[in-house]
Design an enzyme around this catalytic site. Structure first.
Site, PDB file in Angstrom:
ATOM      1  N   ASP A   1       2.955   5.372   1.115  1.00 30.56           N
ATOM      2  CA  ASP A   1       2.571   5.475   2.527  1.00 30.56           C
ATOM      3  C   ASP A   1       3.356   6.556   3.275  1.00 30.56           C
ATOM      4  O   ASP A   1       3.394   6.569   4.501  1.00 30.56           O
ATOM      5  CB  ASP A   1       2.674   4.102   3.233  1.00 30.56           C
ATOM      6  CG  ASP A   1       4.086   3.549   3.266  1.00 30.56           C
ATOM      7  OD1 ASP A   1       4.971   4.116   2.605  1.00 30.56           O
ATOM      8  OD2 ASP A   1       4.296   2.534   3.961  1.00 30.56           O
TER       9      ASP A   1
ATOM     10  N   ASN B   1      15.731   5.382   6.915  1.00 28.95           N
ATOM     11  CA  ASN B   1      15.393   5.586   5.505  1.00 28.95           C
ATOM     12  C   ASN B   1      13.911   5.935   5.401  1.00 28.95           C
ATOM     13  O   ASN B   1      13.068   5.275   5.997  1.00 28.95           O
ATOM     14  CB  ASN B   1      15.692   4.269   4.768  1.00 28.95           C
ATOM     15  CG  ASN B   1      15.159   4.253   3.357  1.00 28.95           C
ATOM     16  OD1 ASN B   1      15.072   5.291   2.699  1.00 28.95           O
ATOM     17  ND2 ASN B   1      14.812   3.060   2.892  1.00 28.95           N
TER      18      ASN B   1
ATOM     19  N   TYR C   1     -35.887  22.301   7.333  1.00 25.54           N
ATOM     20  CA  TYR C   1     -35.268  21.371   6.395  1.00 25.54           C
ATOM     21  C   TYR C   1     -35.623  21.834   4.987  1.00 25.54           C
ATOM     22  O   TYR C   1     -36.805  21.925   4.630  1.00 25.54           O
ATOM     23  CB  TYR C   1     -35.759  19.930   6.603  1.00 25.54           C
ATOM     24  CG  TYR C   1     -35.288  19.050   5.466  1.00 25.54           C
ATOM     25  CD1 TYR C   1     -33.918  18.844   5.254  1.00 25.54           C
ATOM     26  CD2 TYR C   1     -36.183  18.468   4.567  1.00 25.54           C
ATOM     27  CE1 TYR C   1     -33.467  18.093   4.180  1.00 25.54           C
ATOM     28  CE2 TYR C   1     -35.733  17.713   3.501  1.00 25.54           C
ATOM     29  CZ  TYR C   1     -34.373  17.530   3.309  1.00 25.54           C
ATOM     30  OH  TYR C   1     -33.921  16.795   2.251  1.00 25.54           O
TER      31      TYR C   1
ATOM     32  N   GLN D   1       2.114  -4.357 -10.523  1.00 25.35           N
ATOM     33  CA  GLN D   1       3.070  -5.302  -9.926  1.00 25.35           C
ATOM     34  C   GLN D   1       2.397  -6.669  -9.915  1.00 25.35           C
ATOM     35  O   GLN D   1       1.587  -6.968  -9.043  1.00 25.35           O
ATOM     36  CB  GLN D   1       3.435  -4.860  -8.503  1.00 25.35           C
ATOM     37  CG  GLN D   1       4.501  -5.740  -7.868  1.00 25.35           C
ATOM     38  CD  GLN D   1       4.862  -5.306  -6.463  1.00 25.35           C
ATOM     39  OE1 GLN D   1       4.564  -4.187  -6.034  1.00 25.35           O
ATOM     40  NE2 GLN D   1       5.493  -6.199  -5.716  1.00 25.35           N
TER      41      GLN D   1
ATOM     42  N   ALA E   1       1.784  -0.594  -4.073  1.00 21.83           N
ATOM     43  CA  ALA E   1       1.223  -1.939  -4.243  1.00 21.83           C
ATOM     44  C   ALA E   1       1.447  -2.811  -3.014  1.00 21.83           C
ATOM     45  O   ALA E   1       1.307  -4.030  -3.074  1.00 21.83           O
ATOM     46  CB  ALA E   1       1.826  -2.594  -5.482  1.00 21.83           C
TER      47      ALA E   1
ATOM     48  N   ARG F   1      -0.876  -4.232   8.336  1.00 16.38           N
ATOM     49  CA  ARG F   1      -0.993  -3.653   9.678  1.00 16.38           C
ATOM     50  C   ARG F   1      -2.128  -2.632   9.799  1.00 16.38           C
ATOM     51  O   ARG F   1      -2.470  -2.214  10.906  1.00 16.38           O
ATOM     52  CB  ARG F   1       0.355  -3.011  10.087  1.00 16.38           C
ATOM     53  CG  ARG F   1       1.411  -4.039  10.445  1.00 16.38           C
ATOM     54  CD  ARG F   1       2.782  -3.414  10.637  1.00 16.38           C
ATOM     55  NE  ARG F   1       3.446  -3.137   9.361  1.00 16.38           N
ATOM     56  CZ  ARG F   1       4.630  -2.544   9.242  1.00 16.38           C
ATOM     57  NH1 ARG F   1       5.279  -2.157  10.323  1.00 16.38           N
ATOM     58  NH2 ARG F   1       5.168  -2.336   8.059  1.00 16.38           N
TER      59      ARG F   1
ATOM     60  N   SER G   1       7.183   6.655  -1.762  1.00 15.84           N
ATOM     61  CA  SER G   1       6.359   5.614  -1.145  1.00 15.84           C
ATOM     62  C   SER G   1       4.948   6.143  -0.960  1.00 15.84           C
ATOM     63  O   SER G   1       4.760   7.238  -0.421  1.00 15.84           O
ATOM     64  CB  SER G   1       6.945   5.212   0.211  1.00 15.84           C
ATOM     65  OG  SER G   1       8.215   4.616   0.019  1.00 15.84           O
TER      66      SER G   1
ATOM     67  N   GLY H   1       7.750  -6.963  -2.266  1.00 12.24           N
ATOM     68  CA  GLY H   1       8.770  -6.050  -1.780  1.00 12.24           C
ATOM     69  C   GLY H   1       8.943  -4.832  -2.671  1.00 12.24           C
ATOM     70  O   GLY H   1       8.523  -4.801  -3.830  1.00 12.24           O
TER      71      GLY H   1
ATOM     72  N   ALA I   1     -39.505  30.186  10.898  1.00 15.96           N
ATOM     73  CA  ALA I   1     -38.972  29.079  11.686  1.00 15.96           C
ATOM     74  C   ALA I   1     -39.746  27.809  11.371  1.00 15.96           C
ATOM     75  O   ALA I   1     -40.964  27.836  11.227  1.00 15.96           O
ATOM     76  CB  ALA I   1     -39.085  29.399  13.174  1.00 15.96           C
TER      77      ALA I   1
HETATM   78  C1  UD1 Z   1      10.431   0.558   3.568  1.00 17.39           C
HETATM   79  C2  UD1 Z   1      11.952   0.525   3.451  1.00 17.39           C
HETATM   80  C3  UD1 Z   1      12.549   0.978   4.766  1.00 17.39           C
HETATM   81  C4  UD1 Z   1      12.047   2.372   5.100  1.00 17.39           C
HETATM   82  C5  UD1 Z   1      10.527   2.427   5.090  1.00 17.39           C
HETATM   83  C6  UD1 Z   1      10.051   3.840   5.191  1.00 17.39           C
HETATM   84  C7  UD1 Z   1      12.429  -1.313   1.934  1.00 17.39           C
HETATM   85  C8  UD1 Z   1      12.931  -2.691   1.825  1.00 17.39           C
HETATM   86  N1  UD1 Z   1      12.378  -0.824   3.170  1.00 17.39           N
HETATM   87  O1  UD1 Z   1      10.063  -0.374   4.553  1.00 17.39           O
HETATM   88  O2  UD1 Z   1      13.959   1.003   4.653  1.00 17.39           O
HETATM   89  O3  UD1 Z   1      12.536   2.759   6.378  1.00 17.39           O
HETATM   90  O4  UD1 Z   1       9.999   1.884   3.867  1.00 17.39           O
HETATM   91  O5  UD1 Z   1       8.671   3.864   5.379  1.00 17.39           O
HETATM   92  O6  UD1 Z   1      12.139  -0.698   0.935  1.00 17.39           O
HETATM   93  N2  UD1 Z   1       5.169  -1.588  -1.860  1.00 17.39           N
HETATM   94  C9  UD1 Z   1       4.829  -2.009  -3.128  1.00 17.39           C
HETATM   95  N3  UD1 Z   1       4.969  -3.333  -3.434  1.00 17.39           N
HETATM   96  C10 UD1 Z   1       5.414  -4.242  -2.533  1.00 17.39           C
HETATM   97  C11 UD1 Z   1       5.753  -3.811  -1.250  1.00 17.39           C
HETATM   98  C12 UD1 Z   1       5.632  -2.473  -0.933  1.00 17.39           C
HETATM   99  O7  UD1 Z   1       4.418  -1.213  -3.967  1.00 17.39           O
HETATM  100  O8  UD1 Z   1       5.498  -5.424  -2.893  1.00 17.39           O
HETATM  101  C13 UD1 Z   1       4.988  -0.168  -1.509  1.00 17.39           C
HETATM  102  C14 UD1 Z   1       4.003   0.037  -0.373  1.00 17.39           C
HETATM  103  O9  UD1 Z   1       2.682   0.256  -0.882  1.00 17.39           O
HETATM  104  C15 UD1 Z   1       4.546   1.270   0.322  1.00 17.39           C
HETATM  105  C16 UD1 Z   1       6.033   1.235   0.021  1.00 17.39           C
HETATM  106  O10 UD1 Z   1       6.205   0.361  -1.052  1.00 17.39           O
HETATM  107  O11 UD1 Z   1       3.986   2.456  -0.222  1.00 17.39           O
HETATM  108  C17 UD1 Z   1       6.831   0.780   1.235  1.00 17.39           C
HETATM  109  O12 UD1 Z   1       6.467  -0.559   1.535  1.00 17.39           O
HETATM  110  P1  UD1 Z   1       6.418  -1.130   3.002  1.00 17.39           P
HETATM  111  O13 UD1 Z   1       6.135  -2.573   2.917  1.00 17.39           O
HETATM  112  O14 UD1 Z   1       5.570  -0.295   3.843  1.00 17.39           O
HETATM  113  O15 UD1 Z   1       7.959  -0.959   3.406  1.00 17.39           O
HETATM  114  P2  UD1 Z   1       8.546  -0.850   4.859  1.00 17.39           P
HETATM  115  O16 UD1 Z   1       8.634  -2.182   5.469  1.00 17.39           O
HETATM  116  O17 UD1 Z   1       7.823   0.198   5.615  1.00 17.39           O
HETATM  117 CA    CA Z   2       5.943   1.394   5.282  1.00 16.25          CA
END
Ligand code: UD1
Ligand code: CA
Length: 440
Positions: free
Chosen positions: A101, A171, A348, A73, A12, A17, A99, A78, A362
């Site tokens: 991502d 992490n 085609y 969410q 979420a 970026r 995660s 966060g 052809a």
């Molecule tokens: C986070 C970690 C960091 C780690 C990094 C690895 C925290 C505070 N920090 O940072 O220690 O090194 O990932 O990639 O956790 N997300 C939500 N809801 C939110 C915010 C984020 O679902 O409100 C999800 C995002 O979609 C993503 C994941 O959580 O899949 C990580 O969020 P992101 O904001 O990318 O965290 P980082 O700053 O990269």
């Molecule tokens: Ca991230």
């Protein structure tokens, strides 16, 4: 046997970026949305239940498989807020937090992390690496005895002491926690720049006497987190390599792998040889012993022993049956090319059924569209079209029928007949002499 575990996927985030209207986790890697890579890894690791945290109305839930539960969410920012959003969807016991991502996490890695968590009777186990460029990631601060003490976020480096910025161990956003403890711990985590950090739960858990274990990986693909489109490119390359290696081990030959694109859902049979410049996209399936070179193939079905290319475009709904050939500068769409049939050059074929062993000369072209609707062309078995045949649909051509070269066929041709539709040739005698006379 490890205890059954639940997987929570955080998906979420705002992903600013990426500079995109599309949520980050819906960006595709080798044709498959990032979040689905994570879902698949969770499933293959043996997850009992998968819960994905999304923002209401962001579209992320729409593409998820039906057996994935969705938690919204609705408040807070966060990763801590993300995990709290799934509180009611969780039972007791181990919760793997992934995660959205970090798409190239593997099933093996998840299973290994759960095993380690249970063997160590830990309250939290997290995946870390020291193999990536650490900027922007959370850094692992360890005690003198090597235990994990806390994680320092470095998305904003202001105020972070230099010795902590020098830490290379990061992490990866992949954890095993215990429910309900992790939620209780998160209740106690305050806000940091308006965000509730999941990493803030670690010191709370430690304070309650829980053991926090870090598991180091040196697999760069597993570790890679995507925050922008440069990261997306890196993931794409690593994922592509992984896909090609998988098929290669299953018996597929790639003559020039650097020029092959094979998307995640594609299947390829053994002994097939993929030459240079081949893209196999979407839900394309390729049989055994096929030869494909310089071809762009989207959602097509290619059966055993078929030959495709060079320079061929197969579009959705194309079926190329056993032993058929689709050759040079040929485009096929929503058509069925029968067993052993050949469309060798410059054609085609759209909305057509080509019977087995037929051979299109052809530059045979189906005129399938009258400007309003599409119509089908049905060619029987062993039909032979002459070069430069236009087949104006709707049309039925019987088995063993022929067309004359250069014909514009607008009516059905019965079985075994020759359809010829072009003006008679007329020779103008002495034409060259006349031209020369005129230009004097
Ligand atoms: C986070 C970690 C960091 C780690 C990094 C690895 C925290 C505070 N920090 O940072 O220690 O090194 O990932 O990639 O956790 N997300 C939500 N809801 C939110 C915010 C984020 O679902 O409100 C999800 C995002 O979609 C993503 C994941 O959580 O899949 C990580 O969020 P992101 O904001 O990318 O965290 P980082 O700053 O990269
Ligand atoms: Ca991230």
């Amino acid at each position: 046997m490890p205890e059954p575990f639940t997987v929570l996927i955080m998906a979420a985030g705002r992903g600013t970026r990426m500079r995109s209207e599309t949520p980050k986790v819906l960006h595709r890697i080798c044709g498959k949305p990032m979040v689905e890579w994570v879902v698949d890894a969770a499933r293959r690791a043996g997850a009992g239940r998968v819960v994905c945290v999304v923002r209401p109305g962001d579209g992320v839930a729409d593409g998820l498989p039906n057996d994935v539960a969705v938690a919204e969410q609705r408040e807070g920012e966060g990763t801590g807020a993300a995990v709290l959003a799934a509180r009611d969807a969780m039972g007791d016991g181990p919760v793997v937090v992934l995660s959205g991502d970090h798409p190239l996490i593997t099933a093996e890695q998840i299973a290994a992390l759960v095993e380690e968590h249970q063997r160590a009777k830990a309250g939290a186990t997290l995946l870390t690496t020291d193999q990536l460029e650490p900027s922007g990631y959370g850094r692992i601060v360890r005690t003198d005895r090597g235990e994990v003490e806390r994680i320092v976020e470095t998305k904003y480096t202001e105020g972070v002491p230099p010795d902590e910025l020098a830490i290379r161990e990061i992490n990866l956003g992949t954890y095993v926690f215990e429910a309900p403890h992790v939620f209780d711990a998160l209740d106690e985590v305050g806000l940091d720049d308006g965000e509730r950090y999941l990493t803030g739960a670690l010191p709370v858990l430690k304070g309650d006497g829980a053991k926090v274990v870090a598991h180091l990986t040196d697999d760069a693909a597993v570790a890679l987190g995507i925050n922008d489109r440069a990261g997306l490119m890196q993931a794409e390359a690593l994922a592509q390599r992984r896909i090609l290696e998988y098929h290669a081990l299953e018996g597929v030959t790639f003559l020039q792998p650097a020029t092959s694109r094979v998307e995640a859902e594609v299947t390829i049979g053994a002994e097939t040889v993929i030459g240079p410049g081949v893209s196999l996209l979407g839900r394309t399936s390729v049989g055994e012993r096929c030869e494909i070179v310089q071809a762009h193939v989207v959602d097509a079905e290619i059966h055993d022993d078929a030959t495709i290319g060079p320079f061929t475009y197969l579009r959705p709904g194309t079926v190329v049956r056993r032993g058929a050939k689709v050759g040079t500068f040929v485009e096929v769409k929503n058509s069925d090319i029968g067993e052993g049939a050949k469309v060798p050059h410059l054609s085609y074929v759209g909305d057509a059924d080509v019977g087995e062993r037929s051979n299109l000369g052809a530059s045979t072209i189906t005129a399938n569209y009258d400007g309003r609707t599409k119509h089908r062309t049905n060619l029987g078995k062993s039909v032979k079209t002459g070069v430069h045949t236009s087949l104006v649909a709707p049309l039925d051509v019987g088995d063993r029928a022929y067309t004359g070269a250069g014909s514009v066929i607008t009516g059905d041709i019965p079985e075994g007949a020759l359809g010829i539709a072009r003006s008679e040739q007329r020779n103008v005698e002495g034409y060259a002499d006349r031209v020369e006379e005129d230009s004097k």
